[in-house]
Structures are given as C-alpha cells and as structure tokens.
Design a protein around this motif. Sequence first.
Motif, PDB file in Angstrom:
ATOM      1  N   LEU A 126     -42.458   6.883 -35.762  1.00 12.96           N
ATOM      2  CA  LEU A 126     -43.230   5.645 -35.674  1.00 12.96           C
ATOM      3  C   LEU A 126     -43.068   4.986 -34.309  1.00 12.96           C
ATOM      4  O   LEU A 126     -44.006   4.390 -33.786  1.00 12.96           O
ATOM      5  CB  LEU A 126     -42.791   4.668 -36.775  1.00 12.96           C
ATOM      6  CG  LEU A 126     -42.980   5.166 -38.208  1.00 12.96           C
ATOM      7  CD1 LEU A 126     -42.361   4.183 -39.186  1.00 12.96           C
ATOM      8  CD2 LEU A 126     -44.442   5.402 -38.500  1.00 12.96           C
ATOM      9  N   SER A 127     -41.851   5.076 -33.750  1.00 12.43           N
ATOM     10  CA  SER A 127     -41.563   4.447 -32.455  1.00 12.43           C
ATOM     11  C   SER A 127     -40.344   5.136 -31.858  1.00 12.43           C
ATOM     12  O   SER A 127     -39.388   5.439 -32.572  1.00 12.43           O
ATOM     13  CB  SER A 127     -41.263   2.960 -32.660  1.00 12.43           C
ATOM     14  OG  SER A 127     -40.853   2.363 -31.449  1.00 12.43           O
ATOM     15  N   ARG A 128     -40.402   5.384 -30.524  1.00 13.92           N
ATOM     16  CA  ARG A 128     -39.232   5.958 -29.869  1.00 13.92           C
ATOM     17  C   ARG A 128     -39.009   5.271 -28.545  1.00 13.92           C
ATOM     18  O   ARG A 128     -39.921   5.167 -27.721  1.00 13.92           O
ATOM     19  CB  ARG A 128     -39.406   7.455 -29.638  1.00 13.92           C
ATOM     20  CG  ARG A 128     -38.037   8.102 -29.380  1.00 13.92           C
ATOM     21  CD  ARG A 128     -38.102   9.418 -28.721  1.00 13.92           C
ATOM     22  NE  ARG A 128     -37.919   9.174 -27.292  1.00 13.92           N
ATOM     23  CZ  ARG A 128     -38.172  10.048 -26.362  1.00 13.92           C
ATOM     24  NH1 ARG A 128     -38.637  11.229 -26.658  1.00 13.92           N
ATOM     25  NH2 ARG A 128     -37.970   9.751 -25.106  1.00 13.92           N
ATOM     26  N   GLY A 129     -37.796   4.774 -28.366  1.00  7.82           N
ATOM     27  CA  GLY A 129     -37.403   4.159 -27.111  1.00  7.82           C
ATOM     28  C   GLY A 129     -36.368   5.018 -26.416  1.00  7.82           C
ATOM     29  O   GLY A 129     -36.216   6.198 -26.713  1.00  7.82           O
ATOM     30  N   ARG A 130     -35.616   4.409 -25.491  1.00  6.85           N
ATOM     31  CA  ARG A 130     -34.583   5.154 -24.764  1.00  6.85           C
ATOM     32  C   ARG A 130     -33.326   5.353 -25.589  1.00  6.85           C
ATOM     33  O   ARG A 130     -32.638   6.351 -25.435  1.00  6.85           O
ATOM     34  CB  ARG A 130     -34.213   4.425 -23.467  1.00  6.85           C
ATOM     35  CG  ARG A 130     -35.298   4.475 -22.416  1.00  6.85           C
ATOM     36  CD  ARG A 130     -34.892   3.810 -21.101  1.00  6.85           C
ATOM     37  NE  ARG A 130     -34.420   2.435 -21.282  1.00  6.85           N
ATOM     38  CZ  ARG A 130     -33.175   2.036 -21.023  1.00  6.85           C
ATOM     39  NH1 ARG A 130     -32.281   2.873 -20.560  1.00  6.85           N
ATOM     40  NH2 ARG A 130     -32.821   0.782 -21.220  1.00  6.85           N
ATOM     41  N   ARG A 131     -33.021   4.414 -26.481  1.00  8.22           N
ATOM     42  CA  ARG A 131     -31.759   4.471 -27.235  1.00  8.22           C
ATOM     43  C   ARG A 131     -31.914   4.646 -28.739  1.00  8.22           C
ATOM     44  O   ARG A 131     -30.981   5.056 -29.412  1.00  8.22           O
ATOM     45  CB  ARG A 131     -30.948   3.209 -26.969  1.00  8.22           C
ATOM     46  CG  ARG A 131     -30.527   3.109 -25.522  1.00  8.22           C
ATOM     47  CD  ARG A 131     -29.661   1.922 -25.315  1.00  8.22           C
ATOM     48  NE  ARG A 131     -29.315   1.820 -23.903  1.00  8.22           N
ATOM     49  CZ  ARG A 131     -28.648   0.834 -23.386  1.00  8.22           C
ATOM     50  NH1 ARG A 131     -28.229  -0.146 -24.152  1.00  8.22           N
ATOM     51  NH2 ARG A 131     -28.385   0.818 -22.109  1.00  8.22           N
ATOM     52  N   THR A 132     -33.065   4.283 -29.265  1.00  6.28           N
ATOM     53  CA  THR A 132     -33.286   4.429 -30.706  1.00  6.28           C
ATOM     54  C   THR A 132     -34.703   4.919 -30.977  1.00  6.28           C
ATOM     55  O   THR A 132     -35.598   4.797 -30.139  1.00  6.28           O
ATOM     56  CB  THR A 132     -33.083   3.097 -31.474  1.00  6.28           C
ATOM     57  OG1 THR A 132     -34.023   2.143 -31.006  1.00  6.28           O
ATOM     58  CG2 THR A 132     -31.661   2.597 -31.355  1.00  6.28           C
TER      59      THR A 132
END
Length: 164
Positions: free
Chosen positions: A129-135
């Motif tokens: 659904l969502s991907r960032g740098r840390r989670t």
Amino acid sequence: MTVRSRTVEWQDPGDSAKAAATMAGIDFLREIAAGRLPGPPLAALLGFTLDEVEEGRAVFAIEPGEEHYNPIGSVHGGVYATLLDSAAGCAVHSTLPQGTAYTSLDLSTRFLRPVTKETGKIRAIGTVLSRGRRTALAEAGLYDAQDRLLAHATSTCMLFPVPQ
C-alpha cells in the motif's frame, strides 16, 4: 483412534539467505517461485507455495488438509496468519533493492470465514500500500476458488540494510 503421519523434507535455508543478500527482492522471489532457490522450510512444513510475484505483489497458495486443523475441525488461525504474513511481507520484499531487508513489525488479522479441507485450494494475495525508506505498509487477503474473502490482514514492515 486412527493415526496419520506425514514426512517433510526441506533444503538448507542458509542457501537462500545467502542469495537474498546478493539480489534485488523481486529477483530473489522469482528464483524461489521458479524453484531455482529453495523455499523456506516453513513452506515445506505447511505445504504452501509462492505461485506469483511481481513488484509490490505476491501470491501464495495452499491446499488445506487435516494436518492444518485445530481441535474443532477447521484450519487453525495460525495457518491463515502465516499465509497472510508471508504474502504481505513478500509483497514488500519484491520492492526492495539489493542490500535491503525487512521484518514484520505487526500483523493485524481478521478471520471472516472458516476453512476446511473441503474448501479446496486457497490463495493469499499480498500487495504493498505504501513504502518509504524505513517502513512499508502492506495488506493481504485470503481467497477461496470462488474469490470469496476468507481473511484479511495488514502489516507494517521495517526496512533495514542487510547485515554484513
């Protein structure tokens, strides 16, 4: 009382772990799906397979049997959770570059329908659904052959560099 037994074989999980550190997530998962790298021992124990993988999506399948039952005659919730966690986590893994790993921080699960061996083959479909740098946040649904939703989960994954 009738006794049943089952024999399980698996390959050294260290082989896949070593390969994972040298590949992008999507390539690693494609190698497992194609049978060129061994799957995890847990998949052999429970009898599930990684059937499809593309960036941000992973599909696992299992044919439920008595060996998956709880004491009241239906598939144990831990089997549902394992499939949902695997699908959500591998969907996240499919988006990771070489040198990045993940681990599940949480798994929130909802069981909607019972599963028995009569249910037939079921699929766990995970998507990011969502991907960032840390989670990263992913969800997974467990479906029967008629595409009825049997269970649903969301998972937050922590992303980190592969330890040297």
